[in-house]
Design a protein around this motif. Structure first.
Motif, PDB file in Angstrom:
ATOM      1  N   PHE A  76       7.679   1.656  -2.940  1.00 45.86           N
ATOM      2  CA  PHE A  76       7.952   2.587  -1.844  1.00 45.86           C
ATOM      3  C   PHE A  76       9.024   1.986  -0.955  1.00 45.86           C
ATOM      4  CE2 PHE A  76       7.427   4.014   2.443  1.00 45.86           C
ATOM      5  CZ  PHE A  76       6.977   5.314   2.375  1.00 45.86           C
ATOM      6  N   TYR A  85      -2.197   9.031   5.085  1.00 50.42           N
ATOM      7  CA  TYR A  85      -1.650   8.412   3.867  1.00 50.42           C
ATOM      8  C   TYR A  85      -0.855   7.141   4.162  1.00 50.42           C
ATOM      9  CZ  TYR A  85       0.918   7.984  -0.559  1.00 50.42           C
ATOM     10  OH  TYR A  85       1.457   7.517  -1.730  1.00 50.42           O
ATOM     11  N   ARG A  86      -0.063   7.148   5.215  1.00 48.97           N
ATOM     12  CA  ARG A  86       0.811   6.004   5.498  1.00 48.97           C
ATOM     13  C   ARG A  86       0.155   4.955   6.399  1.00 48.97           C
ATOM     14  NH1 ARG A  86       6.559   6.417   6.880  1.00 48.97           N
ATOM     15  NH2 ARG A  86       5.995   7.420   8.822  1.00 48.97           N
ATOM     16  N   ILE A  87      -1.087   5.195   6.786  1.00 42.56           N
ATOM     17  CA  ILE A  87      -1.762   4.222   7.647  1.00 42.56           C
ATOM     18  C   ILE A  87      -2.283   3.066   6.793  1.00 42.56           C
ATOM     19  CG2 ILE A  87      -3.746   3.883   9.189  1.00 42.56           C
ATOM     20  CD1 ILE A  87      -1.722   5.653  10.488  1.00 42.56           C
ATOM     21  N   GLY A  88      -2.024   1.850   7.233  1.00 41.21           N
ATOM     22  CA  GLY A  88      -2.443   0.686   6.461  1.00 41.21           C
ATOM     23  C   GLY A  88      -3.886   0.311   6.734  1.00 41.21           C
ATOM     24  N   TYR A 114       0.810  -1.210   0.000  1.00 35.41           N
ATOM     25  CA  TYR A 114       0.000   0.000   0.000  1.00 35.41           C
ATOM     26  C   TYR A 114       0.846   1.264   0.000  1.00 35.41           C
ATOM     27  CZ  TYR A 114       0.913   0.885   4.889  1.00 35.41           C
ATOM     28  OH  TYR A 114       1.532   1.191   6.066  1.00 35.41           O
ATOM     29  N   GLY A 115       2.148   1.104  -0.048  1.00 40.46           N
ATOM     30  CA  GLY A 115       3.002   2.267  -0.224  1.00 40.46           C
ATOM     31  C   GLY A 115       3.342   3.003   1.042  1.00 40.46           C
ATOM     32  N   GLY A 116       3.658   2.299   2.109  1.00 41.91           N
ATOM     33  CA  GLY A 116       4.048   3.010   3.318  1.00 41.91           C
ATOM     34  C   GLY A 116       4.600   2.089   4.371  1.00 41.91           C
ATOM     35  N   VAL A 117       5.185   2.697   5.383  1.00 40.71           N
ATOM     36  CA  VAL A 117       5.636   1.941   6.535  1.00 40.71           C
ATOM     37  C   VAL A 117       4.523   2.045   7.563  1.00 40.71           C
ATOM     38  CG1 VAL A 117       7.312   1.901   8.402  1.00 40.71           C
ATOM     39  CG2 VAL A 117       8.052   2.385   6.092  1.00 40.71           C
ATOM     40  N   ILE A 118       4.154   0.939   8.171  1.00 39.83           N
ATOM     41  CA  ILE A 118       3.028   0.969   9.096  1.00 39.83           C
ATOM     42  C   ILE A 118       3.472   1.530  10.439  1.00 39.83           C
ATOM     43  CG2 ILE A 118       1.291  -0.423  10.274  1.00 39.83           C
ATOM     44  CD1 ILE A 118       1.392  -2.365   7.980  1.00 39.83           C
ATOM     45  N   PRO A 119       2.936   2.672  10.851  1.00 43.72           N
ATOM     46  CA  PRO A 119       3.385   3.292  12.100  1.00 43.72           C
ATOM     47  C   PRO A 119       3.194   2.393  13.317  1.00 43.72           C
ATOM     48  CG  PRO A 119       2.052   4.825  10.840  1.00 43.72           C
ATOM     49  CD  PRO A 119       1.932   3.499  10.163  1.00 43.72           C
ATOM     50  N   LYS A 166       5.668   9.385  -3.365  1.00 39.43           N
ATOM     51  CA  LYS A 166       4.295   9.297  -3.855  1.00 39.43           C
ATOM     52  C   LYS A 166       4.255   9.118  -5.369  1.00 39.43           C
ATOM     53  CE  LYS A 166       1.887  11.477   0.012  1.00 39.43           C
ATOM     54  NZ  LYS A 166       1.221  12.676   0.565  1.00 39.43           N
ATOM     55  N   LYS A 214      -8.872   5.747   4.469  1.00 40.58           N
ATOM     56  CA  LYS A 214      -8.083   4.663   5.062  1.00 40.58           C
ATOM     57  C   LYS A 214      -8.747   4.058   6.290  1.00 40.58           C
ATOM     58  CE  LYS A 214      -4.062   5.322   2.738  1.00 40.58           C
ATOM     59  NZ  LYS A 214      -3.153   4.339   2.186  1.00 40.58           N
TER      60      LYS A 214
END
Lengths: 338, 147
Positions: free
Chosen positions: A175, B86-89, A37-42, A166, B117
Motif C-alpha cells: 500500500f 479500514y485505515r485505522i491501525g 496493515y495497509g494504510g496511513v495512520i490518521p 485494496k 480494528k
C-alpha cells in the motif's frame, strides 16, 4: 503576484509558491506509510501535519527564494478531507493571512485537482469534462465556465484508487497500490482473465463488486498460480477499472460535447487510463489534458494555482480575511462557496 | 458489567434480499444506537449499510468513507454517522481522529464498518453484526444486542 498554497486534506503536508501563474516551488512531506496493515495512520498524519508544516513552509519559501513578506495571498484547502489534517493547514493559513494582512482564498480540494491541469496547460478551453480519480474520489464533472460545476456521475461505493489500493493489498503487493499495480499491469496481458465492469449504462461508478470478484479469484486459485501470473492478473484488473472509468467518461463526452477532456487526481497517472483516453480523444478530435505525475497526487501547487485563478476571476476583495472560515470535511464539488 | 446480550441469526439468499433485510432491521433502530460490523472484504457491508440508510429514511448519496474515515447523512429521516475504520491501525488512534466526540451522540444512529480494528474499546451499549459468507450470494447475519 505571489500566491502561497497550502494543502493538508489527507496524508501529505504540502506548501507551494506560485508567481503570476508559474510554480516557483513545491515542498511536500509525505507521511511514512505503514505497509504492515495497509494504510496511513490518521493519528500520525494529523500530528505529523502539525509537526511538519512550519518546516515545509520554510522549505518551499527557500526553494522559491521568496520571503514571507513577498507573499500577496494565501490559498488553503478547506475541504473535503480528514477533519484534523484540514484544520491544521487551514488554521496555519489563517494565522499567516492575519499576521501578513493578506487575502485568504478557501480552496475546494476536488476543484484544485481539476485546476491542476492549468499549471501546464493554461490555455484549456471551456466547457470541459473532468474525471477526478484518486484514493478518496471518483467524480465525473462537467464545467461550462470557470467555477461552475455539474456533477455527472460518482462512485456508489469505493473510489477507484481505494479499490486499486485494496486489491494491491489482497494480492500481497503493498500500500498504496497505484504505482505497483500500474507497473505490474504494464508487463501483463489484460486478456488473461475477465473481471466484471460495474454499473454499466449508468453515469455512476461502482468498484466494490470488482474488489469482491478479485478476492474470490484469489481464493479460488492457489498462491503459486497467483504469484506466477501476477502481472497478467494485475493487467486484467486494471483493464476493468479503466474500462469502467472511460466508458462513463466517453458517454458523457458524447452527450455534453466538451471542448476539452481533463483527467485529474492520483489515478490519472495510470498508464492504461491515459492510453484509453488518448485513443478516444484522437479519434474524436477532442483535446485531452492531464497533469504530469507530480501534480496528479495531492500537492499544494494545485492549491496555489486554484487560489491564483480565483483571485484573477473575482478580485482580492472577495477573499478578505474571515476568522469564521472553517474546514468542511464533507464538501462537494457542487458546494462552491464563491 | 455488561448486561446479558440478545442474539439473533438471519440468513439472506441474494444482494436484494440483504438490502431488504437491512431496511427492515433499520426499523428496529433508534437515535443513539451504534451498529458495529464485522466481516471480510466482500461480505456485503456496503450493501447492508446502504439498505440500512434507506431504511432510516436517507435517500441521498452513500459511499465508502475508507479514505476520509467518516461520512454524515443528515437531510433524510434520522441522522446517520457512517464510520469506516479500514485505515485505522489500532484503537489508540481513535481519540486523535475525534471518534469519541461523535460516536456517543444521542441524536444519530452510528454505523461502524471494520469494527474489528477496535475490538477492545467498542462502546458497551451497541449492536454487533457479524456477516459470514456462506455461498456466492448467500450470507448469514448474527446480530447481538448489548445493553
Amino acid at each position: 503576484m505571489i500566491v502561497l498554497g497550502i494543502e493538508s486534506s489527507c496524508d501529505d503536508t504540502s506548501v507551494s509558491v506560485l508567481k503570476d501563474g508559474n510554480i516557483l516551488s513545491v515542498a511536500t512531506n509525505t507521511q511514512t506509510v505503514h505497509s504492515g496493515y495497509g494504510g496511513v495512520i490518521p493519528e500520525v498524519a494529523s500530528r505529523a501535519h502539525l509537526k511538519n508544516i512550519s518546516a515545509v513552509l520554510k522549505n518551499a519559501l527557500d526553494k522559491a527564494a521568496v520571503g514571507l513578506n513577498d507573499i500577496d495571498a494565501v490559498g488553503a484547502t478547506y475541504g473535503p478531507g480528514l477533519v484534523g489534517p484540514l484544520l491544521v493547514g487551514l488554521n496555519f493559513a489563517k494565522g499567516l493571512a492575519f499576521s501578513l494582512s493578506i487575502p485568504l482564498v478557501p480552496v475546494n480540494h476536488i476543484e484544485s485537482h481539476i485546476l491542476a491541469n492549468f499549471i501546464e496547460h493554461p490555455d484549456i478551453e471551456y466547457p470541459f469534462l473532468a474525471l477526478v480519480v484518486s484514493g478518496g474520489h471518483t467524480e465525473l464533472v462537467y464545467s461550462p465556465s470557470f467555477g461552475k460545476y455539474e456533477l455527472i456521475g460518482r462512485t456508489r461505493d469505493d473510489a477507484a484508487g481505494e479499490c486499486i489500493d485494496k486489491v494491491s493489498k489482497m494480492l500481497g503487493r503493498g500500500f498504496p497500490g497505484g504505482k505497483i499495480m500500474d507497473s505490474l499491469a504494464s508487463e501483463g496481458d489484460s486478456g488473461f482473465t475477465v473481471f466484471p465492469r460495474g454499473m454499466k449504462n449508468s453515469p455512476d461508478f461502482s468498484f466494490s463488486g470488482l474488489k469482491t470478484a478479485v478476492k474470490y479469484y484469489i481464493e479460488k486459485n492457489d498462491k503459486a498460480f497467483i504469484d506466477q501470473n501476477i502481472s497478467d492478473i494485475a493487467a486484467s484488473f486494471i483493464d476493468s477499472v479503466t474500462d469502467s472509468l472511460t466508458e462513463k467518461l466517453f458517454s458523457a463526452a458524447e452527450l455534453k460535447k466538451p471542448a476539452t477532456v481533463l483527467l485529474a487526481g492520483g489515478v490519472s497517472a495510470n498508464t492504461s487510463l491515459r492510453k484509453k483516453a488518448s485513443a478516444y480523444a484522437a479519434k474524436k478530435s477532442i483535446r485531452l489534458c492531464y497533469p504530469s505525475v507530480q501534480y496528479c497526487t495531492d500537492n499544494a501547487a494545485m492549491t496555489a494555482m486554484s487560489a491564483y485563478m480565483m483571485i484573477k476571476k473575482y478580485g482580492t476583495d472577495r477573499f478578505r480575511f474571515d476568522p469564521e472560515l472553517d474546514a468542511v470535511p464533507f464538501l462537494r464539488i457542487e458546494d462552491k462557496k464563491i | 458489567m455488561e448486561k446479558p446480550a440478545e442474539k439473533n441469526i438471519f440468513k439472506t439468499v441474494s444482494e436484494d434480499d440483504t438490502k431488504n433485510f437491512a431496511r427492515k432491521f433499520a426499523c428496529s433502530l433508534k437515535d443513539g444506537d451504534i451498529i458495529c460490523f464485522f466481516g471480510e472484504v466482500g461480505a456485503g457491508k456496503t450493501v447492508f449499510t446502504r439498505g440500512l440508510c434507506r431504511g432510516l429514511g436517507f435517500k441521498g448519496y452513500v459511499n465508502s468513507p475508507s479514505y476520509i474515515i467518516m461520512n454524515m447523512y443528515e437531510n433524510g429521516g434520522m441522522n446517520i454517522q457512517h464510520f469506516d475504520l479500514y485505515r485505522i491501525g489500532s484503537s489508540s488512534e481513535l481519540t486523535e481522529i475525534g471518534f469519541y466526540d461523535f460516536i456517543y451522540r444521542k441524536d444519530s444512529v452510528s454505523i461502524v464498518e471494520w469494527a474489528d480494528k477496535i475490538k477492545d474499546c467498542l462502546p458497551e451499549k451497541r449492536i454487533d453484526v457479524f456477516i459470514t459468507v456462506t455461498g456466492e450470494n448467500t450470507r448469514e447475519f448474527e446480530i447481538i444486542r448489548y445493553g
